[in-house]
Write a protein that holds these residues in place. Sequence first.
Motif, short mmCIF file in Angstrom:
data_model
loop_
_atom_site.label_atom_id
_atom_site.label_comp_id
_atom_site.label_asym_id
_atom_site.label_seq_id
_atom_site.Cartn_x
_atom_site.Cartn_y
_atom_site.Cartn_z
N THR A 137 29.51 9.47 -63.10
CA THR A 137 29.11 9.37 -64.50
C THR A 137 29.36 10.71 -65.18
N THR A 138 29.43 10.67 -66.51
CA THR A 138 29.60 11.91 -67.26
C THR A 138 28.47 12.88 -66.96
N ALA A 139 27.26 12.35 -66.83
CA ALA A 139 26.11 13.22 -66.54
C ALA A 139 26.29 13.92 -65.19
N GLU A 140 26.76 13.17 -64.20
CA GLU A 140 26.98 13.77 -62.87
C GLU A 140 28.04 14.86 -62.92
N ALA A 142 28.96 16.60 -65.56
CA ALA A 142 28.43 17.73 -66.33
C ALA A 142 27.53 18.59 -65.45
N ARG A 143 26.69 17.93 -64.65
CA ARG A 143 25.78 18.66 -63.76
C ARG A 143 26.58 19.47 -62.75
N ALA A 144 27.62 18.86 -62.20
CA ALA A 144 28.41 19.54 -61.19
C ALA A 144 29.12 20.77 -61.76
N PHE A 145 29.50 20.69 -63.03
CA PHE A 145 30.21 21.81 -63.63
C PHE A 145 29.30 22.69 -64.48
N LEU A 146 28.00 22.39 -64.42
CA LEU A 146 27.01 23.22 -65.11
C LEU A 146 27.31 23.36 -66.59
N VAL A 147 27.74 22.29 -67.21
CA VAL A 147 27.92 22.33 -68.67
C VAL A 147 27.05 21.23 -69.26
N PRO A 148 26.67 21.38 -70.54
CA PRO A 148 25.87 20.34 -71.18
C PRO A 148 26.63 19.02 -71.20
N GLU A 149 25.88 17.92 -71.12
CA GLU A 149 26.52 16.61 -71.06
C GLU A 149 27.40 16.35 -72.29
N GLY A 150 26.95 16.82 -73.45
CA GLY A 150 27.72 16.63 -74.68
C GLY A 150 29.10 17.27 -74.58
N THR A 151 29.14 18.45 -73.98
CA THR A 151 30.41 19.16 -73.80
C THR A 151 31.35 18.34 -72.92
N MET A 152 30.78 17.81 -71.81
CA MET A 152 31.60 17.04 -70.87
C MET A 152 32.08 15.74 -71.51
N THR A 153 31.20 15.12 -72.31
CA THR A 153 31.60 13.89 -73.01
C THR A 153 32.80 14.16 -73.90
N ARG A 154 32.73 15.26 -74.64
CA ARG A 154 33.85 15.59 -75.54
C ARG A 154 35.12 15.86 -74.74
N ARG A 155 34.96 16.56 -73.62
CA ARG A 155 36.12 16.90 -72.79
C ARG A 155 36.80 15.62 -72.28
N ILE A 156 35.98 14.68 -71.81
CA ILE A 156 36.53 13.43 -71.27
C ILE A 156 37.16 12.60 -72.39
N THR A 157 36.48 12.56 -73.52
CA THR A 157 37.02 11.79 -74.66
C THR A 157 38.37 12.34 -75.08
N ARG A 158 38.45 13.67 -75.19
CA ARG A 158 39.73 14.29 -75.58
C ARG A 158 40.83 13.94 -74.58
N ALA A 159 40.50 14.01 -73.31
CA ALA A 159 41.50 13.73 -72.27
C ALA A 159 41.97 12.27 -72.37
N LYS A 160 41.01 11.37 -72.58
CA LYS A 160 41.37 9.95 -72.67
C LYS A 160 42.25 9.70 -73.88
N GLN A 161 41.92 10.37 -74.99
CA GLN A 161 42.74 10.17 -76.19
C GLN A 161 44.14 10.73 -75.99
N SER A 162 44.23 11.85 -75.29
CA SER A 162 45.57 12.41 -75.01
C SER A 162 46.43 11.39 -74.27
N ILE A 163 45.81 10.72 -73.30
CA ILE A 163 46.57 9.72 -72.53
C ILE A 163 46.96 8.58 -73.44
N GLN A 164 45.99 8.11 -74.24
CA GLN A 164 46.24 6.99 -75.14
C GLN A 164 47.37 7.31 -76.12
N HIS A 165 47.34 8.55 -76.66
CA HIS A 165 48.31 8.88 -77.72
C HIS A 165 49.65 9.36 -77.19
N SER A 166 49.69 9.71 -75.91
CA SER A 166 50.98 10.20 -75.42
C SER A 166 51.89 9.04 -75.04
#
Lengths: 412, 141
Positions: A137-140, A142-166
Amino acid sequence: MADAEVEDLLRTLAPQVLGAVVRRYGHFDTAEDAVQEALLAAALQWPKEGVPDSPRAWLITVAARRLTDLLRSEQARQRREDTVAQWVLPEQWLAPAADRPASDSDDTLILLFMCCHPALTPAGQIALTLRAVGGLTTAEIARAFLVPEGTMTRRITRAKQSIQHSGIPFGMPGPEERAPRLAAVLHVLYLIFNEGYASTSGPALQRAELTTEAIRLARLVHRLLPDDTEVAGLLALMLLTDARRPARTGPGGELVPMAEQDRSRWNAAYIAEGVALISATLPKGTPGPYQVQAAIAAVHDEAPHAEATDWPQILALYEVLMEMSDNPVVALNHAVAVAMARGARAGLDLLGELEADDRIARDHRLHAVRAHLLEMAGERAAARASYELAAGRTTSPPQQRYLNARAARLAD
Amino acid sequence: MKYLIMLMGSQRDYDMISGKAVGDAPAWTPEEIGAMHEFMTKWNGELVESGEFVDGRGLTAPVHARRVSVRDGVPVVTDGPYAETQEVLAGYTIVECESFDRATEIAAKLAHTPHPEHAQLGRDWYVDIRPIVDGFEDLEL
């Protein structure tokens, strides 16, 4: 079925379900959300109500239905126009053999290739691989990388959009693209493992869940590509390195260097598996860098105590590795091997050359190695100064404590 | 997985490719119509060759359509319910291929369909691709 068993089952099925849904309907980014929701529904229902006869079909059905809902609400919000920018033009398209059935293992591999696509940032590749293929999960994550969950959510969303748009089509990369893309996948798994093994931040020295996950994913790729020697090499390297984890920290969470570790605490099963794997793989052709590193780890792990380490063999392996890549960390380890095989002075001479290399000149590891070699050479005052310098350079608290303790031992 | 590739057209489009002058555009010549048919035949043949072809049909001109509707509880038949420029299904091809992306690639080839310089659709050309409801057999091993 117990909760833990359900969780294992879901994590195995996660990439297969996502692959099936994306293969059939496209929309990687939205499909990924839909699959997460289906997995969540299953995690809540199955332990209570039992696992359906065909869990995979159940998840695909629920995820596909959820995808339809999500697309509908998106459409309601705005007239959706997903213009995919870069379709591979049909005339450049290599049609696969038409009789090749779509198998779930293909889907998992295709997903891995997608998540590690060079269009994504390394952080994005790692996060997306853990979520889409690892089923974390995003929470897991985020915890593993010691970043806030919101940061990880944005990171994953950006990555998914890159795949979608490429406009990367859902399929295996072409033959000429395959080797570099597989190398990217292995590198991402290696980074995940390293992040878990040698975390550079945070209070704990190791974040075991990441090493465990990296090993799980490496096993998966090895199962899918059993004939690829570098995949086998990477898995062996992870097993042989992670085997030392139980002895790597002392009771107070302090770092214990390999020479001082209690080897009875090493994971014998992992060592046996890693040694068997690398022994079977090395004769299959010219070994790549992961295999050579695994071979080095195997030599360390096979020594019953530190003094029994076969340093000449390790030195020979580092020389092979040096031929393959211009990597200053490899050069640093090579210098250590030279010192162990031929004496501290020979190692220190090599460190002098590395100090001119900007990539590692300011790295704490260079100063830590220098300190060790000076101590081996009996130069206590100089060694102490190097330990203190290294302690000031590292950001990892356990590393700092270890280096300061080494310095303190040399105080006259 | 099966996908329906839908080719759309209006009565006006039908008129143009059947060799009628439409508005101030001259009629397509037999050569021009032949080139288009040849292209479509080749496109179709490639799908048969690759094993991805399931079925393909062309529909007669929209003027031949009938619509059955219900008025005051009674079925009523209307002849030619479409306006001259209304786009309706003109033909379809069903493919069975490995992914939505592959079906998209197949459909995208149609963008290269040859047509005379003067032939103006009066709209953007497009084809639609729709996944066909199927059991999950094709996803199960």
